[in-house]
Design a protein around this motif. Structure first.
Motif, PDB file in Angstrom:
ATOM      1  N   GLY A 133     -41.528 -91.890  -9.514  1.00  0.00           N
ATOM      2  CA  GLY A 133     -42.131 -90.880  -7.864  1.00  0.00           C
ATOM      3  C   GLY A 133     -43.528 -90.472  -7.972  1.00  0.00           C
ATOM      4  O   GLY A 133     -42.956 -89.767  -8.917  1.00  0.00           O
ATOM      5  N   TRP A 135     -46.266 -88.100  -6.704  1.00  0.00           N
ATOM      6  CA  TRP A 135     -46.542 -86.722  -5.114  1.00  0.00           C
ATOM      7  C   TRP A 135     -47.818 -87.351  -4.446  1.00  0.00           C
ATOM      8  O   TRP A 135     -48.230 -87.975  -5.025  1.00  0.00           O
ATOM      9  N   PHE A 158     -39.008 -85.780  -1.055  1.00  0.00           N
ATOM     10  CA  PHE A 158     -38.791 -85.359  -2.424  1.00  0.00           C
ATOM     11  C   PHE A 158     -38.360 -83.729  -1.711  1.00  0.00           C
ATOM     12  O   PHE A 158     -39.805 -83.286  -1.365  1.00  0.00           O
ATOM     13  N   GLU A 167     -43.720 -88.753  -0.987  1.00  0.00           N
ATOM     14  CA  GLU A 167     -44.295 -88.786  -2.422  1.00  0.00           C
ATOM     15  C   GLU A 167     -44.204 -89.986  -2.192  1.00  0.00           C
ATOM     16  O   GLU A 167     -43.250 -91.096  -1.352  1.00  0.00           O
TER      17      GLU A 167
END
Length: 173
Positions: A133, A135, A158, A167
């Motif tokens: 994952g 951002w 997230f 994410e």
């Protein structure tokens, strides 16, 4: 810088330096996004010393550290079985949970040096899909991961306290 690094698996004595680097790296990269209250609560929940001690002791969650010539921690990578919201979840899927480098030495090859043992670990596991994952606005990290064959396959929320970030889920086969 890369030639001066020693990459090794973390041991229990590394928990405290991992905690310090984890907090320093997260705050440097993302601290500006959150209120002090939300950031402190998130760090307390996710970067506590006891948590690091448990994580270092788990064989299913390997942590590799990069040490500089002076034995200081330059960065770390952590992997595990995948627990991202992937549907359907491929059998044996793995996850790169974290890959952080000390903020003052970004772009000096530490991340690439840490990616090597992660990919070796995936190979040893029979090369199942590797997920991570990232951002949605961290373009630099996305570019780094794309060099290793990761592509976007999904998105999820997230949570850091009241803040909800988008994410991207990346996958490498």
């Amino acid at each position: 810088m890369r030639q001066d690094l020693v990459i090794r698996r973390a041991v229990l004595e590394d928990a405290e330096p991992l905690q310090a680097l984890g907090i320093e790296s997260f705050v440097a990269a993302f601290g500006h996004l959150y209120s002090r209250y939300d950031l402190d609560a998130f760090l307390g929940d996710n970067y506590g010393l006891e948590s690091w001690q448990r994580q270092v002791s788990r064989p299913d969650r390997p942590i590799w550290i990069a040490e500089s010539a002076d034995h200081s921690l330059a960065g770390y990578a952590q992997a595990s079985p995948c627990d991202l919201p992937v549907d359907p979840m491929p059998k044996g899927a793995l996850q790169l949970r974290r890959l952080y480098v000390r903020p003052d030495i970004l772009s000096l090859g530490v991340g690439a040096a840490l990616m090597e043992p992660v990919l070796d670990w995936v190979e040893e596991a029979g090369r199942p899909p590797l997920f991570l994952g990232v951002w949605s606005e961290n373009l630099k990290a996305q570019k780094f991961y794309s060099r290793y064959g990761f592509t976007k396959v999904g998105e999820y929320d997230f949570h850091v306290g009241a803040q909800v970030d988008r994410e991207f889920i990346l996958r490498r086969d």
